[in-house]
Design an enzyme around this catalytic site. Sequence first.
Site, PDB file in Angstrom:
ATOM      1  N   LYS A 240      -6.068  -0.355  13.126  1.00 29.98           N
ATOM      2  CA  LYS A 240      -6.602  -0.579  11.778  1.00 29.98           C
ATOM      3  C   LYS A 240      -7.777  -1.548  11.943  1.00 29.98           C
ATOM      4  O   LYS A 240      -7.593  -2.663  12.431  1.00 29.98           O
ATOM      5  CB  LYS A 240      -5.497  -1.203  10.922  1.00 29.98           C
ATOM      6  CG  LYS A 240      -5.961  -1.863   9.640  1.00 29.98           C
ATOM      7  CD  LYS A 240      -4.759  -2.397   8.863  1.00 29.98           C
ATOM      8  CE  LYS A 240      -5.202  -3.328   7.757  1.00 29.98           C
ATOM      9  NZ  LYS A 240      -4.118  -3.657   6.820  1.00 29.98           N
TER      10      LYS A 240
ATOM     11  N   GLU B 242       1.260   4.052   2.722  1.00 36.51           N
ATOM     12  CA  GLU B 242       1.643   2.700   3.144  1.00 36.51           C
ATOM     13  C   GLU B 242       1.991   1.865   1.916  1.00 36.51           C
ATOM     14  O   GLU B 242       1.207   1.800   0.965  1.00 36.51           O
ATOM     15  CB  GLU B 242       0.477   2.043   3.899  1.00 36.51           C
ATOM     16  CG  GLU B 242       0.735   0.582   4.247  1.00 36.51           C
ATOM     17  CD  GLU B 242      -0.515  -0.132   4.780  1.00 36.51           C
ATOM     18  OE1 GLU B 242      -1.498   0.553   5.157  1.00 36.51           O
ATOM     19  OE2 GLU B 242      -0.508  -1.375   4.800  1.00 36.51           O
TER      20      GLU B 242
END
Length: 219
Positions: free
Chosen positions: A136, A44
Amino acid sequence: MTKIQLVTNTVINQGVLPLYYNADETVTLEILRSLYKAGIRAVEYTNRGDAALSNFTKMVEIRNAEMPEMLLGIGTIKNVQQAEEYYTVGADFFISPGFVAEVAEFLISKDLLYSPGCMTPTEIIKAENSGVTFIKLFPGNALGTGFMSAIKDVFPNLKFMPTGGVDTTKESIESWFKAGVSAVGMGSKLVSKELMLAKDYATIENETKKVLEIIQTLK
Ligand SMILES: O=C[C@H](O)COP(=O)(O)O
């Protein structure tokens, strides 16, 4: 296999999602190469600076040329406009610090994984009802492993990845996996500001290898 499944499987198999941002394009690319050499196949990059979009565009180019199996996600996506910009340049998956229903709708319609940051059961329910499958838990260190253990049975169809203050030690990683997470997100404890400043790519590679090894022992 759908693109969402591919990204989900890759992140779960890896067990850790490294994340970073650096304003410098060369440093950004060298870190990407170090992570790849360590064995990382999904990473990411965070949308946290003026150079984020141009750096990410370059990352996609380098990925295509040097590491075609690497999946590139973009984090800190807060609205549809940002999601569209990174969709246009080829992001494989998208992460937010919070849940944004319009972003979920846009990305899921394109078969792209959207992992929103959630810190309450209400937020998780909203995300799940929008079609999100990978949450998340953010900020992971504020919520702690007790939160994960407590909600696990309530959301049997969701995968969880704590991010924010997640440590690289065996004890920390082990405690998260025991609590039921599918992967951990690691930013500053893995790709630290100090290592980036020192351009110490070898240490980033070695530290990442160590984390991957720890995770393998837990499987
Ligand atoms: O969204 C990601 C977090 O800001 C990363 O936190 P961290 O640097 O403490 O791992």
